[in-house]
Scaffold this motif. Structure first.
Motif, short mmCIF file in Angstrom:
data_model
loop_
_atom_site.label_atom_id
_atom_site.label_comp_id
_atom_site.label_asym_id
_atom_site.label_seq_id
_atom_site.Cartn_x
_atom_site.Cartn_y
_atom_site.Cartn_z
N ASN A 9 0.88 -1.17 0.00
CA ASN A 9 0.00 0.00 0.00
C ASN A 9 0.92 1.22 0.00
OD1 ASN A 9 -1.76 2.08 0.43
ND2 ASN A 9 -2.35 1.46 2.51
N LYS A 11 0.16 4.23 -0.26
CA LYS A 11 -0.44 5.43 0.33
C LYS A 11 -0.18 6.63 -0.60
CE LYS A 11 -0.11 3.23 4.78
NZ LYS A 11 0.00 3.33 6.24
N HIS A 94 -9.49 1.54 4.74
CA HIS A 94 -8.23 1.67 5.47
C HIS A 94 -8.46 2.61 6.67
CE1 HIS A 94 -4.11 2.65 6.50
NE2 HIS A 94 -3.76 1.56 5.85
N GLU A 166 -5.48 -4.70 10.44
CA GLU A 166 -4.44 -3.70 10.72
C GLU A 166 -4.76 -2.98 12.03
OE1 GLU A 166 -2.40 -2.61 6.69
OE2 GLU A 166 -3.88 -1.10 7.22
N GLY A 172 2.65 2.27 10.80
CA GLY A 172 3.64 3.33 10.63
C GLY A 172 4.36 3.72 11.92
N SER A 212 3.47 -2.17 10.32
CA SER A 212 4.93 -2.27 10.55
C SER A 212 5.50 -3.64 10.17
CB SER A 212 5.27 -1.92 12.01
OG SER A 212 4.91 -0.58 12.29
N GLY A 233 2.85 -1.00 4.19
CA GLY A 233 3.02 0.40 3.80
C GLY A 233 4.47 0.72 3.53
N GLY A 234 5.15 1.28 4.52
CA GLY A 234 6.51 1.80 4.35
C GLY A 234 7.49 0.83 3.69
O1 LIG Z 1 -1.27 0.84 6.85
C1 LIG Z 1 -0.51 -0.03 6.47
C2 LIG Z 1 -0.74 -0.76 5.23
O2 LIG Z 1 -2.02 -0.50 4.73
C3 LIG Z 1 0.69 -0.38 7.26
O3 LIG Z 1 1.62 0.64 7.10
P1 LIG Z 1 3.12 0.38 7.59
O4 LIG Z 1 3.54 -0.93 6.98
O5 LIG Z 1 3.89 1.55 7.08
O6 LIG Z 1 3.06 0.28 9.09
#
Ligand SMILES: O=C(CO)COP(=O)(O)O
Length: 255
Positions: A9, A11, A94, A166, A172, A212, A233-234
Motif C-alpha cells: 500500500n 499510500k 483503510h 491492521e 507506521g 509495521s 506500507g513503508g
Molecule cells: O497501513 C498499512 C498498510 O495498509 C501499514 O503501514 P506500515 O507498513 O507503514 O506500518
C-alpha cells in the motif's frame, strides 16, 4: 490451501516517474512461486503502472473507490474507471480513510458491494485503535467491522474478498503486533465470517496482517496458521524491500 497475498500500500507516495522506476528496479526478481502479489498505488500512477507491470506477476490495486458508477461526486473515482485501467484489487476502509476522510462501516459496505459488482477484489481493512485495545474491545471491534463490511455479500462473492487486519496503533509506528496476537485476532475475524458464511467458506478467505511489517519480521507472521499474507506500507516503497517481503512470504510457505 490459501495462497498467501503480499500487497504493497503505497499510500500517498510516488509520482508516475517514481512508480515506473520501481517496476524497472524489480527486473526479474519479482517471480516468487506460490505468492500472489499486489501493488496499490495512487490513482495518478495507475495507468502507467498497468503498462509497466505487464509481464510481471504483480497485480494492480487502488487505495479507494466510490460506490456509485458515475455522478456528481467531485474528486471521486468510480469502479468502472478503475476497471478500465486494469485495476484488479482495491483497498477499502483503510483506517487512515476511516480516521481522516469520514469513512464509516456503512460506506465501507457500499464500496465492497460496488467493487464486487464490477469485478474488483476488495481488500477490506479492519482493526482497533490503541484505546479500544486497552479497553479490551479488540474482538468486538473487528467483529463489528467485518460483519458490517460483508453485509449483503453472497457466498460466491466471498471468494474474491481479502481482509486485512491492521491494528491502528501498529501502522507506521514501528510497533508491530506480535505474530501470536495478530493470529489470535485474525482467528476471531475468521470466526465471524464462519458464523455468517459457514466454516468451509471461512477457511478459504484470505486474511492479511498489516502494521509495521518488514523483511525482518515477515517470516514470523507468515508462520502463523491464520495469517495469509501482509498489507505493507513503508516497507513496500523500495523494490529491494518489496522483493524481500515477497521472498520471505514464499520461503515460509514452501518449507
Ligand atoms: O497501513 C498499512 C498498510 O495498509 C501499514 O503501514 P506500515 O507498513 O507503514 O506500518
Amino acid at each position: 490451501m490459501r495462497t498467501p497475498i503480499i500487497a504493497g500500500n503505497w499510500k500517498m507516495h510516488k509520482t508516475i516517474a517514481e512508480a515506473v522506476r520501481f517496476v524497472q528496479e524489480l527486473k526479474a526478481g519479482s517471480a516468487a512461486a506460490g505468492v500472489e502479489q499486489v501493488i496499490c498505488a495512487p490513482f495518478t500512477a495507475l495507468a502507467a503502472l498497468a503498462e509497466a507491470l505487464k509481464g510481471t506477476p504483480i497485480a494492480l490495486g487502488a487505495q479507494n473507490v466510490h460506490f456509485e458508477e458515475q455522478g456528481a461526486f467531485t474528486g471521486e473515482i468510480s469502479p468502472l474507471m478503475l476497471k478500465e485501467i486494469g485495476v484488479r484489487y482495491v483497498i477499502i476502509g483503510h483506517s487512515e480513510r476511516r480516521q481522516y476522510f469520514n469513512e464509516t462501516d456503512e460506506t465501507v459496505n457500499k464500496k465492497v458491494l460496488a467493487a464486487l459488482k464490477h469485478g474488483l477484489k476488495p481488500i477490506v481493512c479492519v482493526g482497533e485503535s490503541l484505546e479500544q485495545r486497552e479497553a479490551g474491545e479488540t474482538a468486538a471491534v473487528v467483529r463489528r467491522q467485518t460483519e458490517a463490511a460483508l453485509a449483503g455479500v453472497d457466498a460466491a462473492q466471498l471468494a474474491d474478498v481479502v481482509i486485512a487486519y491492521e491494528p491502528i496503533w501498529a501502522i507506521g509506528t514501528g510497533k508491530s503486533s506480535t505474530a501470536e496476537d495478530a493470529n489470535e485476532t485474525i482467528a476471531i475475524i475468521r470466526g465471524a465470517i464462519a458464523e455468517r458464511f459457514g466454516q468451509a467458506a471461512a477457511q478459504t478467505v484470505r486474511i492479511q496482517y498489516g502494521g509495521s511489517v518488514k523483511p525482518e519480521n515477515i517470516d514470523s507472521f507468515m508462520a502463523q496458521p491464520d495469517i495469509d499474507g501482509a498489507l505493507v506500507g513503508g516497507a513496500s516503497l523500495t523494490a529491494e524491500s518489496y522483493l524481500q517481503l515477497v521472498a520471505g512470504a514464499a520461503g515460509q510457505r514452501q518449507s
